[in-house]
Enzyme design. Sequence first.
Site, PDB file in Angstrom:
ATOM      1  N   GLU A 131       0.864  -1.190   0.000  1.00  0.00           N
ATOM      2  CA  GLU A 131       0.000   0.000   0.000  1.00  0.00           C
ATOM      3  C   GLU A 131       0.891   1.227   0.000  1.00  0.00           C
ATOM      4  OE1 GLU A 131      -3.075   0.230   2.972  1.00  0.00           O
ATOM      5  OE2 GLU A 131      -3.837   2.062   2.039  1.00  0.00           O
TER       6      GLU A 131
ATOM      7  N   CYS B 154      -7.100   1.112   2.506  1.00  0.00           N
ATOM      8  CA  CYS B 154      -7.842   2.373   2.522  1.00  0.00           C
ATOM      9  C   CYS B 154      -7.555   3.190   1.264  1.00  0.00           C
ATOM     10  CB  CYS B 154      -7.467   3.201   3.746  1.00  0.00           C
ATOM     11  SG  CYS B 154      -8.043   2.450   5.268  1.00  0.00           S
TER      12      CYS B 154
ATOM     13  N   ASN C 232     -12.421  -3.161   0.329  1.00  0.00           N
ATOM     14  CA  ASN C 232     -11.420  -3.366   1.372  1.00  0.00           C
ATOM     15  C   ASN C 232     -12.076  -3.128   2.718  1.00  0.00           C
ATOM     16  OD1 ASN C 232      -8.702  -3.262   2.727  1.00  0.00           O
ATOM     17  ND2 ASN C 232      -9.358  -1.146   3.081  1.00  0.00           N
ATOM     18  N   GLU C 233     -12.094  -4.123   3.541  1.00  0.00           N
ATOM     19  CA  GLU C 233     -12.666  -4.042   4.903  1.00  0.00           C
ATOM     20  C   GLU C 233     -13.802  -3.018   4.992  1.00  0.00           C
ATOM     21  OE1 GLU C 233      -9.080  -3.193   7.414  1.00  0.00           O
ATOM     22  OE2 GLU C 233      -9.786  -1.129   7.468  1.00  0.00           O
TER      23      GLU C 233
HETATM   24  O1  AHR Z   1      -2.691  -1.600   6.465  1.00  0.00           O
HETATM   25  C1  AHR Z   1      -3.018  -0.292   6.813  1.00  0.00           C
HETATM   26  C2  AHR Z   1      -4.510  -0.048   6.735  1.00  0.00           C
HETATM   27  O2  AHR Z   1      -5.172  -0.851   7.660  1.00  0.00           O
HETATM   28  C3  AHR Z   1      -5.160  -0.393   5.439  1.00  0.00           C
HETATM   29  O3  AHR Z   1      -5.103   0.625   4.518  1.00  0.00           O
HETATM   30  C4  AHR Z   1      -6.575  -0.639   5.826  1.00  0.00           C
HETATM   31  O4  AHR Z   1      -7.203  -1.562   4.984  1.00  0.00           O
HETATM   32  C5  AHR Z   1      -6.492  -1.084   7.262  1.00  0.00           C
HETATM   33  O5  AHR Z   1      -7.321  -0.378   8.072  1.00  0.00           O
END
Ligand code: AHR
Length: 659
Positions: A49, A255, A382-383
């Site tokens: 990321e 995120c 994503n989550e």
């Molecule tokens: O890994 C860091 C963050 O943690 C990621 O962007 C997110 O998916 C999670 O909250």
Amino acid sequence: MKERLRATALLLMCFVMIGAAGGQEIRVTVEAGSAGKPISGKLFGIFFEDLNYAADGGLYAEMVQNRSFEYSSRDVPGWHAFTGWEVVQRDGGTARYYIGDVRPLHPNNPQYLELHCETARQGSSAGISNSGFGGMVVKAGENYVFSVFARQQPQTNFSLEVRLESRDGTVLGRAEIAALTQDWKQYKATLEADRDDSDAQLVVLARGSRGVVYLDMVSLFPHKTFRGRPNGLRRDLGETLAALKPKFVRFPGGCLAHGDGLNNIYHWKDTIGPVEQRKAQKNIWRYHQTMGLGYFEYFQFCMDIGAEPVPVVAAGVSCQNSDRYWGVGQQAIPLDEMDGYVQDVLDLIEWANGPADSRWGAKRAAAGRAEPFGLKYLAAGNEDAQTPAFRERFKIIYEAVKAQHPEITVIGNVGPAPDGEDYEAGWAFARELGLGLVAEHYYRSPEWFLNNLGRYDGYDRRKGKVFVSEYAAHDTGRRTTLRAALAEAAFMTGLERNGDVVEMACYAPLLGKIGNTQWNPNLIYFTNERVIPTISYYVQRMFGEHSGDVYLPVAVSGSGGDGSFAVSCVRDSKTGTLFLKLVNPGQTPTPIRIDLSEAEGIATRGVKTVLSGEPMAVNDIDHPQRVVPETSVISVGPNFAYEAPSHSLTVIRIDSQRP
Ligand code: AHR
């Protein structure tokens, strides 16, 4: 049935809390003669990321910061188009500096620098300097590839002098670019550094008459990038990642992928094609993304290291945490715009897998890859908070991909935690849709990991498989201690044991630039010139290097040790090699008797790799090698003894001698 109960009992015995009588022997019996259980061949991978300056200023090898004059206060309050640059005026040269936007290189890259040179005196010059992301690191004898888009006002006659300079102005390398044209044109030059400097800067000087010089995409790359790719990656970081032998790469983020509100969703199409035509945008982690490291580069990196690409696209909603920084929360793409969004997702599959003469496949081919990339996975979301808005949009995307590309596995998700409302609702939704693969995330204490070694033993095998797409043990102060790394290792033995239902897993996040972190801990820390792998990195590497596709049942008995001792044993079905992993998180060295008597034709000498030390130890910039694995030869056989040091992970590799 009896067989199944026996197997379950054996599995459960692999991580029992052993009694407090340290010093006594533990017996580990591997059913090495059994066919074993097929498990995922791509269990351990990495998650990249652009967080903590992981991309620009990190893995992406571009040395110039704000090369296209697109920084703005939208990225960071106080930033502007000239951030990262300084005015340079030499030998009586003077100039005025403006940011132009009337005749840009490309609409996606609207700003450029106008250098209004005022002094025509022979030998004078005016220009700009850039010290990169905190000082450029150059090495004696190494080449650096400079490029710039430039043009000049009609009836002027400018050339450029490009220099690598130390802070005190010493010239480390230089090149000339003669005779600019009136239209934008890219110019290139190679500079060779004549000495080492870790705080160098790039200086670009306009020489010539009075008049205006226009500059954009001022760029400097080391000639030596990872695998020599142009627009490539930092070699040392690329090699550190490749050494993990990751079976997949999840990207471009968590995120970051679903973005900071609707206008900040990461759109893959903005990140491909010539770099000067890509659309930069603010980073949810409060800086700037040039998109120089874009989808082509991510996929290419996957090919270079033999990993499956696992791109993450937003599931039609933005990050629910957006309001933490910018006050917006989860936002949903209006339903009447979803057709266009879904088409973008389908186009991504065509771009990755379509023939070179398809509309999107042609763009991949134009970038240098005629062969399809062979995309198999696509994470939608994503989550995400499991809201009705999310569910509706996820379903639209999922059904469209399933209808047109049944060969692609669409990955769902169950929110940010290992339990709770989103988790329950997410799994119920995944079952309703019949999803084949579902992402779980957890950032928890080392104790939580040790208490959850059997998390997947009882998972219902009839529901979708699991992708643990973000996890890390967070010790006090969010540090990557040996204690945390061993909790991860013990947990990973449980992932191997359940590799029939857990298909993939990756630690998160991956990279953190020292001095620029928004999140801790990270798997690998780095500066402009150094790479500092954490102890958790070595755990990941030991599992990545010693992976198999068959799990062999293991029984653990005896009363030695004083912690939650964990074991797993996998076999590589191609070679027959066995990899036995032993995790002793406790403070007592533990004698172990290993029974491999069922195994046929195993070597008498194995290789053991051991990671051990003080439980609260960390690898940091001052002590980057405090805890590193040590490899040596060990005598092995049908029945052999080994003492697992206190606070340790041991992997024993035992080759097959069968032809
Ligand atoms: O890994 C860091 C963050 O943690 C990621 O962007 C997110 O998916 C999670 O909250």
